[in-house]
Design a protein around this motif. Structure first.
Motif, PDB file in Angstrom:
ATOM      1  N   ASP A  80       0.830  -1.210   0.000  1.00 56.26           N
ATOM      2  CA  ASP A  80       0.000   0.000   0.000  1.00 56.26           C
ATOM      3  C   ASP A  80       0.858   1.250   0.000  1.00 56.26           C
TER       4      ASP A  80
ATOM      5  N   ARG B  19       3.925   1.603  -1.287  1.00 55.55           N
ATOM      6  CA  ARG B  19       4.514   1.781  -2.628  1.00 55.55           C
ATOM      7  C   ARG B  19       3.460   2.279  -3.619  1.00 55.55           C
ATOM      8  N   GLU B  20       2.234   1.729  -3.500  1.00 57.82           N
ATOM      9  CA  GLU B  20       1.170   2.159  -4.414  1.00 57.82           C
ATOM     10  C   GLU B  20       0.840   3.628  -4.208  1.00 57.82           C
TER      11      GLU B  20
ATOM     12  N   ALA C 191       2.847   5.945  -3.048  1.00 57.18           N
ATOM     13  CA  ALA C 191       3.964   6.750  -3.550  1.00 57.18           C
ATOM     14  C   ALA C 191       3.931   6.824  -5.079  1.00 57.18           C
ATOM     15  N   THR C 192       3.621   5.696  -5.727  1.00 61.07           N
ATOM     16  CA  THR C 192       3.534   5.673  -7.189  1.00 61.07           C
ATOM     17  C   THR C 192       2.434   6.611  -7.678  1.00 61.07           C
ATOM     18  N   SER C 193       1.335   6.697  -6.897  1.00 61.98           N
ATOM     19  CA  SER C 193       0.205   7.557  -7.273  1.00 61.98           C
ATOM     20  C   SER C 193       0.410   8.995  -6.827  1.00 61.98           C
ATOM     21  N   LEU C 194       1.614   9.310  -6.339  1.00 61.03           N
ATOM     22  CA  LEU C 194       1.976  10.667  -5.887  1.00 61.03           C
ATOM     23  C   LEU C 194       1.120  11.109  -4.687  1.00 61.03           C
ATOM     24  N   GLU C 195       0.567  10.145  -3.935  1.00 59.21           N
ATOM     25  CA  GLU C 195      -0.161  10.486  -2.705  1.00 59.21           C
ATOM     26  C   GLU C 195       0.824  10.379  -1.540  1.00 59.21           C
TER      27      GLU C 195
ATOM     28  N   ALA D  80       1.268   7.971   1.755  1.00 59.95           N
ATOM     29  CA  ALA D  80       2.444   7.096   1.814  1.00 59.95           C
ATOM     30  C   ALA D  80       3.207   7.295   3.115  1.00 59.95           C
TER      31      ALA D  80
END
Length: 639
Positions: free
Chosen positions: A212, A214-215, A217-221, A225
């Protein structure tokens, strides 16, 4: 004790009970062959263990109950020991209530809380822990990852009504269910994850939090994160606090023992999913002859006889082989529902773990003996000194002391306090209202003697009634389908006689008490003594001069301690009765006359005496007083 007739003892499995001359169960045992086991008791007493010889000498009869197999014999033995608490069976003492981390799973919004004492249905328990602060430290870390509520129901309801969350919500240690900040299904998921973590299933939770994070961070949230990163760090800290001692798929209970001739210290570590999730310790009194294997038997019965809070694991590691390992494994399998292995590890990690738990038991035993060494030796010495000083037939293991309290002859009360093995047995304390000392009691020595005699007579008569009543009449309602040997109830609250009856006072109180003892035919069974306050002199019946007990001796100190406790207990009860009597009004108990009307009426008429003298017309003249209530008041004082 007379041996049962030859051939009457069955050669079958079952439980047996030795009883004294009063019908009280003093020892319970089990056997795969009753005939073989019981025959061991009827041999030359010199060949028996001293404790066993004492039990056989005390016993008057032996009875038995036949069952189908050894597991049923074990279960029956445990239930009978729990019911009767026989004096010659092993006792496990646990002088503290261990705390658990509890999750109230059945609540609409479950909460995590530290709990002690009796377990409740619908609540999941984790532990026990050695200290409550250990739970709070762990919970403080876990709430950052699983922010479920920890507040009481009253506080939850208050914030729900106000529509504002408490501080824990603002510091992200509660999800705020009281103000609707989280949906119920999402909240339930947090509770489930917390319970999984406490059960030892940590890998799945760590993997999910990492995914969760990493996801997000990938989504720029990045804020989400960061929160997940903090939750993951808190989880890892909590995992580090749980010591890893075995493989991740192993569930164990590990028992360590340190003992001497009289006692044993037992420590148990609960290992689930390879981690130590709780521990517990207790002291075992060796009041019966115990081989190492039989001691393990007794410990297993006590630990698993009640429904275990943390369940029965696949393996139970013990330092000695049980006397009948196969029977105990079958019994534990019945409780768990699958195979259970009881074994003594010989090498490897499990042997090292057992040695660690045994070291804990030795350290706790050392602390226990340091706490009790002086106290235990002192009490034994005091009881022996009393036996010799008062010329008693045996050391007075049960001492009862009586004292009276009154104020200028009113509210006479008596107290009975008990020492067992030199320690206060507060569950045995009793209080007496004195009823028949000259009607309206007035002060004076003769009234004190009569009051003491009444209290002692009532106590000893209750003992005689219980002793002489046939067993069948003691039983009360019975289950006709239950075996007859299981239907008996425990003796009454006055069933055990004192081995020394002590009164607070001198020759007068002793003489009055001795007359009661003689009237009831107990003079040969119950010795009497009195401790006079003036010079701390000890008096016994038939002797005008006090017995000399050295000042500063342990025996005199013990007598002073129980006398002072009886005095305190009597005065406390007397104060309660006086307070209650002084707050009772003549207007209490009149139908329809509550506190508000009572105050209005007394104020309007100028006092209680005016109300008592008032006519019916005068009472009915008050508008706040219904006619029916006025008539009730008038009837009470003019009937």
């Amino acid at each position: 004790m007379k041996r049962p007739a030859a051939g009457t003892i069955p050669d079958e499995p079952g439980s047996y009970q030795f009883k004294d001359r009063h019908g009280r169960v003093i020892y319970v045992g089990k056997a795969s062959s009753l005939r073989q086991r019981l025959s061991n008791y009827f041999q030359n007493p010199k060949n028996l263990h001293p404790r066993t010889a004492q039990m056989v000498e005390t016993a008057e009869t032996v009875e038995w109950t036949i069952v189908r197999n050894e597991v049923e014999a074990l279960m029956l033995e445990y239930s009978l020991i729990k019911e009767h608490d026989p004096r010659f069976n092993v006792r496990l003492r646990d002088d503290k209530s261990y705390p658990f981390l509890a999750v109230t799973a059945d609540d609409q919004w479950p909460r995590a809380v530290v709990m002690r004492g009796r377990k409740k249905k619908g609540t999941r328990y984790y532990g026990p822990y050695a200290h409550a602060y250990a739970i709070r430290d762990t919970l403080d870390l876990l709430l950052r990852s699983f922010p479920i509520r920890t507040c009481s129901q009253n506080k939850f309801n208050e914030h729900e009504r106000l529509g504002r969350p408490c501080l824990l919500f603002h510091i992200e240690k509660c999800a705020g269910p009281c103000v609707g900040e989280i949906e119920e299904m999402e909240y339930r998921q947090l509770v489930t994850e917390l319970c999984q973590f406490l059960d030892g299933d940590t890998d799945e939770i760590v993997d999910r939090l990492e995914a969760d994070m990493r996801e997000a961070a990938t989504s720029l949230e990045f804020e989400q994160a960061a929160r997940l990163r903090d939750r993951l760090e808190a989880v890892r800290k909590a995992i580090a606090k749980q010591q890893m001692v075995a493989d991740k798929n192993e569930d164990l209970d590990v028992f360590g023992i340190a003992d001497d001739e009289l006692e044993a210290s037992v420590q148990v570590f609960y290992v689930r999913k390879g981690r130590v999730v709780g521990r517990k310790g207790f002291i075992l009194d060796k009041v019966e002859e115990l081989t190492p294997g039989k001691m393990i038997d007794r410990i297993l019965e006590s630990m698993y006889g009640e429904e275990p809070v943390v369940g029965v694991p696949k393996q139970v590691l013990v330092p000695y082989e049980p006397d009948d390992r196969e029977t105990y494994e079958q019994w534990l399998e019945m409780i768990r529902g699958s195979r259970v292995q009881v074994r003594v590890p010989q090498r490897g990690d499990k042997r090292s773990l057992l040695e660690t738990v045994t070291r804990n038991a030795k350290e706790e035993f050392t602390r226990h003996r340091m706490r009790r060494a002086t106290d235990h030796n002192t009490r034994s010495r005091a009881l022996t000194e009393l036996q010799h000083a008062l010329d008693l037939p045996e050391a007075p293991l049960r001492i009862e002391c009586y004292d009276m309290a009154h104020l200028q002859g009113t509210d006479y009360v008596g107290s009975m306090v008990v020492l067992e093995d030199g320690l206060p047995a507060k569950r045995e304390y009793r209080r007496f209202k004195v009823n028949t000392v000259g009607g309206e009691v007035v002060g004076g020595g003769s009234d004190d003697y009569a009051a003491m005699a009444e209290v002692v007579r009532r106590r000893l008569q209750a003992y005689l009634d219980d002793r002489d009543r046939p067993i069948d009449e003691r039983s009360g309602p019975q289950d006709e389908d239950a075996p007859s040997k299981q239907r008996e109830r425990k003796p009454g609250k006055f069933a055990y006689p004192p081995q020394l009856l002590l009164v607070d006072g001198g020759k007068g109180q002793v003489s009055a008490t001795q007359r009661v003892v003689e009237e009831l035919g107990l003079a040969d069974e119950i010795p009497v003594a009195g401790l006079a306050k003036r010079f701390e002199e000890v008096y016994v019946p038939g002797r005008s001069e006090p017995i000399e007990i050295a000042r500063g001796s342990e025996a005199l100190f013990m007598l002073q301690r129980i006398r002072d406790e009886a005095h305190r207990f009597a005065n406390t009860f007397h104060g309660e009765r006086r307070s209650k009597r002084m707050t009772v009004s003549a207007l209490d108990g009149i139908p329809g006359l509550g506190e508000v009307r009572k105050k209005k009426l007394v104020k309007a008429m100028g006092g209680v005496n005016a109300v008592k003298k008032a006519s019916l017309d005068e009472l009915q003249a008050h508008s706040f007083l219904p006619d029916a209530v006025a008539e009730a008041i008038h009837t009470k004082f003019h009937a």
